[in-house]
Design a protein around this motif. Structure first.
Motif, short mmCIF file in Angstrom:
data_model
loop_
_atom_site.label_atom_id
_atom_site.label_comp_id
_atom_site.label_asym_id
_atom_site.label_seq_id
_atom_site.Cartn_x
_atom_site.Cartn_y
_atom_site.Cartn_z
N SER A 54 0.83 -1.20 0.00
CA SER A 54 0.00 0.00 0.00
C SER A 54 0.86 1.26 0.00
CB SER A 54 -0.95 -0.01 1.20
OG SER A 54 -0.21 0.00 2.40
N LEU A 55 2.04 1.20 0.63
CA LEU A 55 2.94 2.35 0.62
C LEU A 55 3.53 2.57 -0.77
CD1 LEU A 55 4.80 1.74 3.97
CD2 LEU A 55 3.23 3.59 3.49
N VAL A 56 3.89 1.47 -1.43
CA VAL A 56 4.48 1.56 -2.76
C VAL A 56 3.46 2.06 -3.77
CG1 VAL A 56 5.42 0.18 -4.65
CG2 VAL A 56 6.27 -0.15 -2.34
N SER A 57 2.23 1.57 -3.66
CA SER A 57 1.21 1.94 -4.64
C SER A 57 0.68 3.34 -4.41
CB SER A 57 0.07 0.93 -4.62
OG SER A 57 -0.58 0.98 -3.36
N GLY A 58 0.96 3.94 -3.27
CA GLY A 58 0.50 5.32 -3.01
C GLY A 58 -0.86 5.38 -2.37
N GLU A 63 1.06 12.41 4.46
CA GLU A 63 1.10 12.80 5.88
C GLU A 63 1.24 11.56 6.77
OE1 GLU A 63 -1.64 13.84 3.94
OE2 GLU A 63 -0.64 15.71 3.38
N ARG A 64 0.45 10.54 6.43
CA ARG A 64 0.49 9.29 7.21
C ARG A 64 1.86 8.62 7.05
NH1 ARG A 64 0.36 6.16 11.10
NH2 ARG A 64 -0.24 4.02 10.78
N ALA A 70 8.52 8.69 11.29
CA ALA A 70 9.09 9.49 12.38
C ALA A 70 8.92 8.78 13.71
CB ALA A 70 8.40 10.85 12.44
N PRO A 71 9.92 8.86 14.58
CA PRO A 71 9.74 8.31 15.94
C PRO A 71 8.74 9.16 16.71
CG PRO A 71 11.89 9.36 15.72
CD PRO A 71 11.25 9.41 14.38
N LYS A 72 8.06 8.57 17.69
CA LYS A 72 7.02 9.28 18.43
C LYS A 72 7.36 9.32 19.91
CE LYS A 72 3.62 7.48 15.22
NZ LYS A 72 4.65 6.83 14.43
N LEU A 73 7.03 10.43 20.56
CA LEU A 73 7.19 10.57 21.99
C LEU A 73 5.86 10.25 22.64
CD1 LEU A 73 9.15 11.45 24.23
CD2 LEU A 73 8.26 13.75 23.99
#
Length: 190
Positions: A54-58, A63-64, A70-73
């Motif tokens: 799903s990431l490759v196909s767009g 934003e997601r 990104a790492p999250k706090l």
């Protein structure tokens, strides 16, 4: 048990008889009763292979995708990104092969510690020790090669004298075996 975690309100959790765990909502678009009907994005919601496709196909928004990389706090602790650097590199490679532009290119640094790159002082690179000492080493080798025939002749003469048992008495030479003579010579040298 289920009501303590809040999973009892989720339809899919009830259908599976309370056996689902984190990532209990199967698709990204499905609404989750645990979170009051919002999309369940904080949990890992897509299977590894399906997520990559799903990431490759767009299908996943930029934003997601940025959020996943990104790492999250969370509660004062850092959590690793959902999308590791290795997988992000795979997705980037697939995007570039498809002819799409990768939107997350890292910008090149324009300054280092407040210095513009053009204003940085020129630093002489150390280089490798072998390269730095090459000229001196060659000079040393040439000097030593000039005296090499003399050193070889001295060594050969010394060895011949040792084999002839020079410095030993004629009686020892007559009555001792060659092995005994060498042992005695070594004892005299040390």
């Amino acid at each position: 048990r289920g009501s303590e975690t809040g999973l009892a309100r989720c339809r899919r959790w009830r259908e599976k008889g309370g056996r689902l765990r984190a990532g209990h909502c199967g698709s990204r678009e499905e609404r989750c009763g645990v979170r009051g009907g919002e999309v369940c994005t904080s949990l890992v919601t897509m299977a590894h292979r399906g997520r990559l496709q799903s990431l490759v196909s767009g299908q996943v928004s930029l934003e997601r995708m940025a959020e996943m990389m990104a790492p999250k706090l969370v509660d004062g602790r850092w959590r690793k990104p959902e999308l590791s650097r290795r997988l992000a590199a795979k997705v980037r490679k697939a995007w570039l092969q498809d002819g799409k532009e990768w939107p997350f290119n890292t910008k090149e640094r324009t300054n280092y510690g407040g210095w513009a790159i053009e204003d940085l002082p020129a630093v002489k690179q150390k280089g490798k020790k072998v390269d730095r000492q090459k000229i001196d080493r060659q000079k040393h080798i040439e000097e030593r090669m000039k005296v090499m025939p003399q050193l070889i002749e001295e060594y050969r003469e010394k060895f011949r004298a040792w084999r002839r048992c020079d410095g030993m008495s004629p009686i020892d030479k007559t009555f001792m075996t060659p092995g005994q003579l060498r042992k005695k010579q070594k004892a005299q040298q040390s």
